[in-house]
Scaffold this active site. Structure first.
Site, mmCIF file in Angstrom:
data_model
loop_
_atom_site.group_PDB
_atom_site.id
_atom_site.type_symbol
_atom_site.label_atom_id
_atom_site.label_comp_id
_atom_site.label_asym_id
_atom_site.label_seq_id
_atom_site.Cartn_x
_atom_site.Cartn_y
_atom_site.Cartn_z
ATOM 1 N N LEU A 227 77.544 46.046 55.168
ATOM 2 C CA LEU A 227 78.847 45.757 55.785
ATOM 3 C C LEU A 227 78.902 46.354 57.184
ATOM 4 C CD1 LEU A 227 82.289 45.844 54.078
ATOM 5 C CD2 LEU A 227 82.022 46.829 56.344
ATOM 6 N N HIS B 121 77.992 59.404 56.449
ATOM 7 C CA HIS B 121 78.167 59.439 57.901
ATOM 8 C C HIS B 121 79.666 59.415 58.199
ATOM 9 C CE1 HIS B 121 78.027 57.965 62.070
ATOM 10 N NE2 HIS B 121 76.790 58.398 62.104
#
Length: 337
Positions: free
Chosen positions: A127, A231
């Site tokens: 994505l 992240h």
């Protein structure tokens, strides 16, 4: 809203390549390599044209298109059965408890064990939303459209589903986790290994990675503190996955140490709550905000709209009907936003 999710085609190649260059590394499913992307689009096209409901190693690539401009501004992927073409490796956090009677001491050592536990699962991944479009609910549309696709093609997907989140990458584009483990055995930087994996697959991990557990206490602090952390750009995605019913069960990516989220496919909220109804009215003015989808395989389309259940089906707003190219009597899947 003028954006719709649709099946990717060969004509989307350049748009995907331009987005791949913006990912910043560590994004295995969207490598900035034209040949690798062409391969993905070819594989996706084959999956979209296969009519058999048999569960196979399929990849579906979808894109987010602005229908006013024709621009592709996002993409996402679905894998129906991972670990079939080559092993699907993960590290799993485990604990070894040992006791010394003489010292009257119990020691618990955390370890990383190389496993293929998740083979056979389905996966939602790849994505990416263009930086200029990260507002207005487009990320939610792109992410959750995949669950409506799964609901409408349920036989093709496994009973377990996973999502890998990118781990911590430093300002140089390196990975403290990779430097502490993989980098010691492969003589490759994180970026080199990640690019090689994206293009050629991870069989080289099976060939060269040591199979013995790694004791976490022996790793540098920089590596220890990033294990299982997403992240910063993936924190919202992690919350979204948790809201859908995914959980973190100690599986981490073998390259960057990012968390792998897992769940039961039928328990994923957007799959469980998806409603399949015929359209009874395309002129709804007020209703519940929803994601609405229609079409099988390459004809799949999904957008944001409003809905209201009726005695014989569901009413939707005219904008959604136009984006989905449906009229009264056509069937749609929908789930509340």
């Amino acid at each position: 809203m003028t954006h719709v999710i649709r099946a990717a085609t060969a004509g989307d190649m350049q748009a995907l390549y331009e987005m791949a260059k913006l990912t910043g590394g560590g994004f295995t499913n969207l490598p900035p390599d034209r040949n690798a992307l062409r391969g993905k689009l070819k594989r996706s096209a084959e999956a979209f044209t296969r009519e058999s409901e048999e569960r196979m190693d399929d990849l579906f690539v979808v894109v987010l298109e602005n229908t006013e401009t024709g621009e592709v501004r996002g993409t996402a992927q679905l894998f129906t059965h991972v670990g079939q073409s080559w092993p699907f490796y993960s590290y799993r956090l485990t604990t070894l408890t040992q006791h010394s009677r003489e010292l009257e001491r119990t020691v618990r050592a955390e370890m990383l064990s190389l496993v293929t536990d998740l083979e056979g699962s389905s996966e939602v991944g790849g994505l990416f939303l263009h930086p200029s479009e990260r507002a207005g609910g487009l990320g939610l549309l792109l992410a959750r459209s995949r669950y409506l696709f799964i609901a409408s093609h349920r036989a093709r997907f496994s009973d377990r589903i996973l999502a890998e989140l990118r781990g911590i990458i430093d300002e140089r584009g390196g990975s403290p986790f990779w430097d502490a483990i993989g980098g010691k055995f492969f003589g490759m930087t994180f970026q080199e290994a990640d690019e090689f994996n994206a293009i050629h697959g991870n069989q080289f991990i099976a060939d060269l990675m040591p199979k013995h557990p790694v004791y976490i206490a022996m790793l540098p602090e920089e590596a220890r503190k990033v294990i299982g952390l997403p992240h910063p750009s993936g924190r919202a995605a992690m919350r979204m996955l948790e809201h859908e019913g995914f959980s973190y069960e100690g599986y981490v990516d073998i390259f960057d140490g990012g968390p792998t989220m897992t769940g039961r496919t039928d328990a994923v909220a957007s799959v469980r709550n998806a409603a399949r109804k015929p359209v009874t009215d395309c002129d709804l003015a007020n209703g519940e905000k929803a994601l609405i989808a229609t079409g099988r395989l390459a004809g799949f389309r999904c957008c944001c709209g409003i809905r209201a259940f009726t005695e014989g089906g569901v009413a939707i707003d005219p904008e959604a009907a136009q984006l989905l190219r449906v009229r009264e009597g056509d069937e749609v899947w929908s789930v509340a936003r």
